[in-house]
Design a protein around this motif. Structure first.
Motif, PDB file in Angstrom:
ATOM      1  N   GLN A  88       0.785  -1.221   0.000  1.00 20.97           N
ATOM      2  CA  GLN A  88       0.000   0.000   0.000  1.00 20.97           C
ATOM      3  C   GLN A  88       0.823   1.279   0.000  1.00 20.97           C
ATOM      4  N   THR A  89       2.048   1.221   0.551  1.00 18.75           N
ATOM      5  CA  THR A  89       2.761   2.460   0.864  1.00 18.75           C
ATOM      6  C   THR A  89       4.243   2.329   0.557  1.00 18.75           C
ATOM      7  N   ARG A 183      -1.233   4.677  -4.097  1.00 19.09           N
ATOM      8  CA  ARG A 183      -2.357   5.099  -4.931  1.00 19.09           C
ATOM      9  C   ARG A 183      -2.170   6.513  -5.465  1.00 19.09           C
ATOM     10  N   ARG A 186       1.121   7.103 -10.309  1.00 19.54           N
ATOM     11  CA  ARG A 186       0.755   6.337 -11.493  1.00 19.54           C
ATOM     12  C   ARG A 186       1.940   5.458 -11.870  1.00 19.54           C
ATOM     13  N   PRO A 237      -1.589  -2.777  -9.293  1.00 16.85           N
ATOM     14  CA  PRO A 237      -2.476  -1.601  -9.279  1.00 16.85           C
ATOM     15  C   PRO A 237      -3.886  -2.010  -8.872  1.00 16.85           C
ATOM     16  N   HIS A 238      -4.546  -1.159  -8.117  1.00 14.38           N
ATOM     17  CA  HIS A 238      -5.904  -1.464  -7.695  1.00 14.38           C
ATOM     18  C   HIS A 238      -6.741  -0.194  -7.715  1.00 14.38           C
ATOM     19  N   ASP A 240      -8.950   2.685  -6.477  1.00 14.03           N
ATOM     20  CA  ASP A 240      -9.016   3.389  -5.203  1.00 14.03           C
ATOM     21  C   ASP A 240     -10.111   4.442  -5.288  1.00 14.03           C
ATOM     22  N   GLU A 242     -11.943   7.617  -3.218  1.00 11.54           N
ATOM     23  CA  GLU A 242     -11.818   8.558  -2.103  1.00 11.54           C
ATOM     24  C   GLU A 242     -12.984   9.538  -2.160  1.00 11.54           C
ATOM     25  N   SER A 281      -9.494   6.180  -8.721  1.00  9.41           N
ATOM     26  CA  SER A 281      -8.362   5.696  -9.502  1.00  9.41           C
ATOM     27  C   SER A 281      -8.864   4.578 -10.410  1.00  9.41           C
ATOM     28  N   SER A 284      -3.937   2.380 -12.327  1.00 14.66           N
ATOM     29  CA  SER A 284      -2.827   2.951 -11.578  1.00 14.66           C
ATOM     30  C   SER A 284      -2.318   4.230 -12.214  1.00 14.66           C
ATOM     31  N   VAL A 287      -6.845   8.816 -13.241  1.00 14.88           N
ATOM     32  CA  VAL A 287      -7.586   9.261 -12.067  1.00 14.88           C
ATOM     33  C   VAL A 287      -8.753  10.130 -12.506  1.00 14.88           C
ATOM     34  N   GLY A 863     -11.505   6.772   2.312  1.00 14.96           N
ATOM     35  CA  GLY A 863     -11.099   5.866   1.258  1.00 14.96           C
ATOM     36  C   GLY A 863     -11.890   4.582   1.309  1.00 14.96           C
TER      37      GLY A 863
END
Length: 864
Positions: A88-89, A183, A186, A237-238, A240, A242, A281, A284, A287, A863
């Motif tokens: 994730q990060t 996220r 890209r 990539p997933h 997302d 928000e 998103s 990836s 957006v 999110g």
């Protein structure tokens, strides 16, 4: 020696040579800025200290190099960077060793606006297109900033992302941890990621800049010089989602009457709004952003100015929805061209009519193709008509208006006449053909969704034309060609426009050009030359705008019916020249003439400009220029009659102290001169602006700007008289602007900001002249006839804009704003009073009309 022993000796030698070459290659690779990321199953605790076990497992990158002030030298302080990641990060830990930790500048600032201080920046080119990068900065006080780079070396600090970073003191310096959600970045779907990556550290007290890979100061490039980030595997990539809803409420107290001579009584008007921002998103690299009933009440007011020119003033965008992800909508070559032919200018949207909804799609379809789509609908609810005695009373009724369904306010807050609903559309795609070569295609449209006259248009053609509002279509092809080092550049744009709708009889432009529905126009600009390297650079440029070019429906275009040629020669020493840290000087030549059949010569200009960074990192510079052979086809409006303008000469000088000092100053001063034939007046003028930034303690910053200036020009048009005569008058405008920005940082996420601008101007007229001219004859200054108009058009004006914003980001993506604002106008002077022609300082400011507003806004991002 036996043959077998010889072979063994050769094998051992080759093995040693291979090992040495491998070590050298690894060392060279690290010298070029190669970072290795390590996967972790346990994320580090974000406190800035780098004491978690996960950091010990990551290799440290230390091979930094000085970029400024001694390019290529060893840094004065050591820096270590480690990178770890999970699904994730991306986490980046940086230890900034310092031999004098007590001298580290830990000045605090508002999020997104860190002051001059010790700071580190992590830049990521996740698509590895060597053109676009996301930068994340944390200063030693813990203030965050995010920046978006595009076209290799252009940047925008208006991009705003939800991420986190913390700084901590150490006995041997300071350290920082950054947590960057994947996220936000890209990146392509691939089993192994290979990203561009760079880290920069700035040591404030030495004005020292060090980089993980050398970025020469004479290079016209930035992102393309990044090193690599390797070692990341299995990143999928997933999608997302928000959601950021907001609730806002305001209470305004404004004058009941719009007459500036009747500032009282005042009326209280409460209102409330709800709205929603959505970020999705899709991939990836793609957006989708959308907003419903956006409210920008927390945004600072525009600067007050006195615009005496015949051109529209340009104001920067400050609204978050439009500033974020807008890099692809920027005109091609805006870093090297000063053209004003912009196909998209977001300030057109919601300028007169509130935005109902807007959506924006930005990102990449592939590694080499970027796209941007934006569509916005503005709708204007109007106050319902009332008759009889009720028409003179404020309408305090609350009613539902379909055009503003999420706005709750009394009818008195609505305009008496509705704004014209419009749809704004913009689409752009840019493709990288080969490294350093991009081509873009843009289309834009502003489509009126109604008119000014209710539901039915009048049958009378004259009345019907008053109801119709013109829109416009525009399209452009742009290119940006650069050599691999970015030094040789050829950029430009070819644009076309079309008038859509509007009065059937057409509308006159300032220069007398008649625009009818369906009319088309053409424009282009291009710049080519050697724009990097040293010591010599040069460039040539050309811009063309046909008489009927009209980009202002969706974009920004100061003028038309004009073409310009420009040539520049520069001598630069960006890495130092003797005792100077930097030096540059340039000679610029311009020529302007019309594009209509007359090909009238409008202006010649020569400009010499020099600037240097002195020992102690102070800056000084000057520019000296002259404009001559001038005439203006816009001064006498709607006629196109050229009027001669006096020759103009000017000298401007400036000096700025080191911005890293607790008290820094900048002084700009100028002198200028008009050389005009009798009976008109030759004049001299001068002006100055003093800017100060004072940081008496780490959490307090005061900025104060005092600007006093005049505007020199020849006789200006006042009005047209019968029989082809025109009344002109000399002007003597003087402007005083005082601006205060006060920042109190209670914590890196809790700030109080005060903005106030006092603006006052006086403009004295006289002597006066008459000009007699046919439809196309030139008005010459020497042929003007002195006259007495019988009235005095002199004027005096003053205003005060102020707002105070308390901003609390109590968690990433969750923000509370408390805002107080005041807009104060001067009570107009009585006709013939001394204030019209003599006094600059306002004497009746606080007797005039004022609007006070209290505003509260809460938003929270979730999110999914």
């Amino acid at each position: 020696m036996s043959f077998r022993r010889l072979l063994g000796s050769l094998a051992r030698s080759l093995a040693c040579l291979t090992l040495l070459l491998s070590l050298a290659a690894a060392r060279a690779e690290q010298a070029l800025g190669s970072f290795e990321a390590v996967r972790t199953s346990v994320p580090p605790q974000l406190d800035g200290r780098l004491d978690d076990e996960v950091w010990a497992a990551a290799p440290a990158y230390t091979r930094f190099v000085q970029t400024f002030p001694q390019e290529g030298a060893e840094p004065t302080e050591r820096t270590e960077v480690r990178v770890v990641y999970d699904d994730q990060t991306l986490y980046v830990g940086i230890i900034n060793f310092d031999s004098q930790p007590e001298l580290v500048n830990r000045q605090l600032g508002r999020r997104g606006q860190p002051p001059e201080s010790d700071i580190v920046t992590v830049s990521i080119d996740s698509t590895h297109d060597r053109r676009t990068a996301y930068s994340f900065s944390v200063n030693a006080g813990g203030t965050l900033r995010d920046t978006l780079y595009f076209d290799d070396n252009k940047s925008s600090n208006d991009w705003d992302a939800i991420w986190d970073g913390r700084a901590a003191q150490r006995p041997d310096g300071w350290s920082v941890e950054l947590a960057i959600p994947l996220r936000l970045l890209r990146f392509p779907s691939a089993p192994i990621q290979d990203w561009g990556f760079a880290v920069r550290r700035e040591i404030a007290r030495r004005s020292e800049v060090i980089d993980s890979t050398l970025i020469p100061r004479n290079a016209n490039a930035f992102v393309s010089r990044f090193g690599n980030l390797t070692g990341m595997r299995g990143l999928e990539p997933h999608m997302d989602v928000e959601l950021t809803p907001y609730v806002a409420s305001r209470a305004s107290r404004r004058p009941l009457s719009s007459d500036p001579f009747l500032p009282r009584p005042r009326l209280w008007e409460p209102s409330a709004d709800v709205g929603l921002d959505v970020k999705l998103s899709l991939t990836s690299q793609l957006v989708l952003n959308a907003t419903v009933n956006p409210d920008f009440g927390q945004v600072e007011a525009d600067e007050l100015i006195l615009n005496l020119s015949t051109f529209e003033a340009f104001f920067p965008e400050k609204r978050p929805f439009f500033t974020q992800g807008m890099d692809i909508f920027q005109p091609a070559g805006s870093d090297v061209s000063d053209s004003s032919q912009m196909l998209f200018y977001s300030r057109r949207i919601g300028l007169d009519t509130p935005i109902l909804a807007a959506t924006k799609l930005t990102g990449a379809l592939s590694r080499n193709v970027q796209i941007g789509l934006l569509d916005a609908v503005v709708m204007g609810a109007s106050a319902p008509s009332r008759s009889g005695e009720d028409s003179e009373q404020p309408d305090s009724r609350y009613q539902f208006h379909p055009t503003r369904p999420l706005h709750f306010a009394p009818n008195s807050t609505l305009p008496q006449e509705p704004g014209v609903p419009q749809n704004f559309f913009m689409a752009i795609s840019r493709a990288t053909l080969v490294p350093g070569a991009t081509v873009g295609l843009s289309v834009g449209a502003a489509t009126p969704l109604g008119h000014r006259c209710g539901t039915v248009l009048p049958e009378d053609p004259g009345l019907r034309d008053e109801c119709l509002v013109a829109g416009g279509n525009a399209a452009a092809l742009d290119w940006n060609l650069r050599t691999q080092d970015g030094n040789w550049v050829f950029v430009g744009q070819l644009a076309g426009s079309q008038i859509v709708g509007g009065p059937e009889a057409g509308q006159l432009r300032r220069d007398g050009t008649l625009l009818r529905p369906g009319d088309t126009g053409l424009g282009t600009y291009m710049t080519a030359g050697l724009l990097g390297g040293d010591p010599f650079r040069f460039s040539v440029g050309y811009e063309y705008a046909s008489p009927r070019l009209e980009l202002n429906a969706t974009g920004f275009q100061t003028t038309q019916n004009q073409q310009s040629a420009k040539a520049t020669v520069e001598f630069v020493r960006p890495s130092g020249w003797g005792p100077l840290h930097t030096f540059s000087t340039s000679l610029n030549a311009y020529r302007d003439w019309t594009t209509d059949s007359r090909s009238l010569h409008i202006n010649d200009q020569l400009l010499l400009l020099s600037e240097a960074t002195l020992p102690g990192f102070h800056v000084a510079g000057f520019k000296i220029g002259a404009k001559f052979n001038r005439q203006d086809i816009r001064e006498i409006p709607l006629t196109g009659i050229p009027i001669e303008r006096p020759d103009y000469q000017y000298l401007t000088a400036w000096g700025e102290t080191n911005r890293n000092l607790p008290l820094s100053l900048r002084l700009d001063a100028y002198v200028n001169r008009l050389v005009a034939p009798a009976p008109t007046l030759s004049k001299r003028g001068q002006g100055a602006a003093l800017s100060t930034i004072w940081r008496p303690m780490p959490n307090l910053e005061t900025q104060f700007i005092a600007d006093l200036y005049g505007v020199l020009e020849g006789p200006r048009w006042i009005k047209s008289l019968p029989d082809g005569r025109h009344l002109l008058g000399e002007q003597d405008p003087i402007v005083l602007s005082l601006t205060l920005r006060q920042l109190l940082v209670l914590s890196p996420r809790l700030t109080l900001q005060l903005y106030a601008q006092l603006f006052t101007a006086t403009n004295r007229f006289g002597p006066f002249y008459e000009a007699t001219s046919g439809s196309s004859a030139r008005v010459r200054l020497a042929e003007l006839v002195p006259t007495d108009p019988g009235f005095d058009p002199s004027y005096h004006e003053a205003a005060l804009n102020m707002n105070m914003v308390l901003r609390w980001e109590y968690s990433p993506g969750a923000t509370l704003f408390l805002v107080y604002s005041r807009a104060q106008q001067e009570l107009p002077p009585e006709e013939g009073s001394a204030e019209l022609s003599q006094l600059l300082l306002p004497s009746r400011l606080f007797s005039g009309a004022a609007t006070d507003t209290m505003f509260i806004k809460w938003s929270h991002a979730w999110g999914l």
